[in-house]
Design an enzyme around this catalytic site. Structure first.
Site, PDB file in Angstrom:
ATOM      1  N   ARG A   1       0.851   3.626   5.803  1.00 46.70           N
ATOM      2  CA  ARG A   1      -0.197   4.453   5.196  1.00 46.70           C
ATOM      3  C   ARG A   1      -0.318   5.731   6.020  1.00 46.70           C
ATOM      4  O   ARG A   1       0.093   5.748   7.190  1.00 46.70           O
ATOM      5  CB  ARG A   1      -1.539   3.716   5.250  1.00 46.70           C
ATOM      6  CG  ARG A   1      -1.560   2.467   4.408  1.00 46.70           C
ATOM      7  CD  ARG A   1      -2.917   1.757   4.521  1.00 46.70           C
ATOM      8  NE  ARG A   1      -2.879   0.496   3.806  1.00 46.70           N
ATOM      9  CZ  ARG A   1      -3.458  -0.628   4.202  1.00 46.70           C
ATOM     10  NH1 ARG A   1      -4.147  -0.663   5.332  1.00 46.70           N
ATOM     11  NH2 ARG A   1      -3.379  -1.728   3.492  1.00 46.70           N
TER      12      ARG A   1
ATOM     13  N   ARG B   1     -11.484   2.990   0.504  1.00 41.97           N
ATOM     14  CA  ARG B   1     -10.471   3.232   1.545  1.00 41.97           C
ATOM     15  C   ARG B   1      -9.388   4.155   1.023  1.00 41.97           C
ATOM     16  O   ARG B   1      -8.794   4.924   1.770  1.00 41.97           O
ATOM     17  CB  ARG B   1      -9.898   1.894   2.043  1.00 41.97           C
ATOM     18  CG  ARG B   1      -8.998   2.057   3.254  1.00 41.97           C
ATOM     19  CD  ARG B   1      -8.656   0.714   3.879  1.00 41.97           C
ATOM     20  NE  ARG B   1      -7.714  -0.038   3.055  1.00 41.97           N
ATOM     21  CZ  ARG B   1      -7.331  -1.289   3.305  1.00 41.97           C
ATOM     22  NH1 ARG B   1      -7.810  -1.938   4.348  1.00 41.97           N
ATOM     23  NH2 ARG B   1      -6.471  -1.909   2.509  1.00 41.97           N
TER      24      ARG B   1
ATOM     25  N   ARG C   1      -5.099  -7.446  -4.493  1.00 41.38           N
ATOM     26  CA  ARG C   1      -5.722  -7.842  -3.226  1.00 41.38           C
ATOM     27  C   ARG C   1      -7.020  -8.622  -3.485  1.00 41.38           C
ATOM     28  O   ARG C   1      -7.341  -9.553  -2.742  1.00 41.38           O
ATOM     29  CB  ARG C   1      -5.950  -6.620  -2.331  1.00 41.38           C
ATOM     30  CG  ARG C   1      -4.657  -6.190  -1.648  1.00 41.38           C
ATOM     31  CD  ARG C   1      -4.720  -4.904  -0.860  1.00 41.38           C
ATOM     32  NE  ARG C   1      -3.380  -4.589  -0.366  1.00 41.38           N
ATOM     33  CZ  ARG C   1      -3.020  -4.532   0.916  1.00 41.38           C
ATOM     34  NH1 ARG C   1      -3.903  -4.712   1.857  1.00 41.38           N
ATOM     35  NH2 ARG C   1      -1.761  -4.276   1.253  1.00 41.38           N
TER      36      ARG C   1
END
Ligand code: ADP
Ligand code: 5GP
Length: 204
Positions: A48, A141, A152
């Site tokens: 990321r 996020r 998720r």
């Protein structure tokens, strides 16, 4: 050999993606730069923004990961949300010489595998206050696509149903207010034995 004092037993952090494990760890490492060492896992997921190879993870290809499995490099490994993740013996052993507490951040299949090893860690479950909060934090996020958030969230249910079994974790911390959760986390990390939180229903 006498058992390790609780401060030096490895600490295994688990909990749904988005529960706040990395946030708590970042604070801990910033406050105590010399006391703890993170077990850097291998993963096949892409870095990321802001993540560095060798720091958050060793980022490797699927082929390299499969080779490492064949070589018996991992204490535990698992497939999570379409990528492989694993803790190498090297990651943990390189820490034991430093006199620092080794901290692992792993998902539930890995936790189950660690239970069949001689590592003897303290198991800490980081829980969101509710599923709705978990989803909104994952979205906020900004690291996952809508589909990845959905995946998720689905996987979070496995983490939660394991946490609801009798006694898989030594301590539960509900990450509601960050300062409160961090204060409790710090105690556990420093080897104290606070009562911990009660697991919320997480059925919303
Ligand atoms: P994990 O490592 O468990 O996947 P993160 O630490 O990345 O979770 O946290 C997920 C998101 O939630 C991040 O954007 C983080 O800044 C935010 N967050 C973490 N703890 C809290 C909290 N107590 N209150 C509000 N937001 C939080
Ligand atoms: P993320 O992609 O958000 O960094 O991590 C996804 C999930 O993989 C998290 O639940 C994290 O705890 C878990 N994870 C990270 N490293 C490992 C590992 O080495 N082994 C296992 N089993 N899970 C890991």
């Amino acid at each position: 050999m006498s058992p390790l004092p609780d401060f030096l037993r490895p600490l295994v952090l688990s909990g749904p993606s988005g529960a706040g494990k990395s946030t708590l760890l970042q604070r801990l490492f910033a406050e105590f730069p010399d006391k703890f060492a993170f077990s850097v896992s291998h993963t096949t997921r892409s870095p990321r923004p802001g993540e560095t190879d060798g720091k958050q993870y060793h980022f490797v290809s699927r082929d390299s990961f499969l080779q490492l499995i064949d070589q018996g490099a991992f204490i535990e490994h698992a497939e999570f949300s379409g990528n492989f993740y694993g803790t190498s013996f090297q990651a943990v052993n390189s820490i034991s010489d430093l006199g620092r507490r080794c901290i692992l951040d792993i998902e539930v299949q890995g936790v189950r595998q660690i239970k069949n090893t001689s590592l003897n860690p303290v198991y800490l479950f980081v829980s969101p206050p509710s599923l709705a909060t978990l989803r909104s934090r994952l979205v906020a996020r900004g690291t996952e696509s809508q589909a990845a958030v959905d995946k998720r969230m689905k996987t979070a249910l496995n983490e939660i149903s394991y946490a609801k079994e009798p006694g898989p974790h030594d301590v539960v911390i509900v990450n509601d207010d960050l300062d409160r959760a961090y204060a409790l986390f710090k105690k556990v990390a420093l080897g104290e034995k606070p009562a911990g939180d009660v697991l919320p229903p997480l059925d919303d």
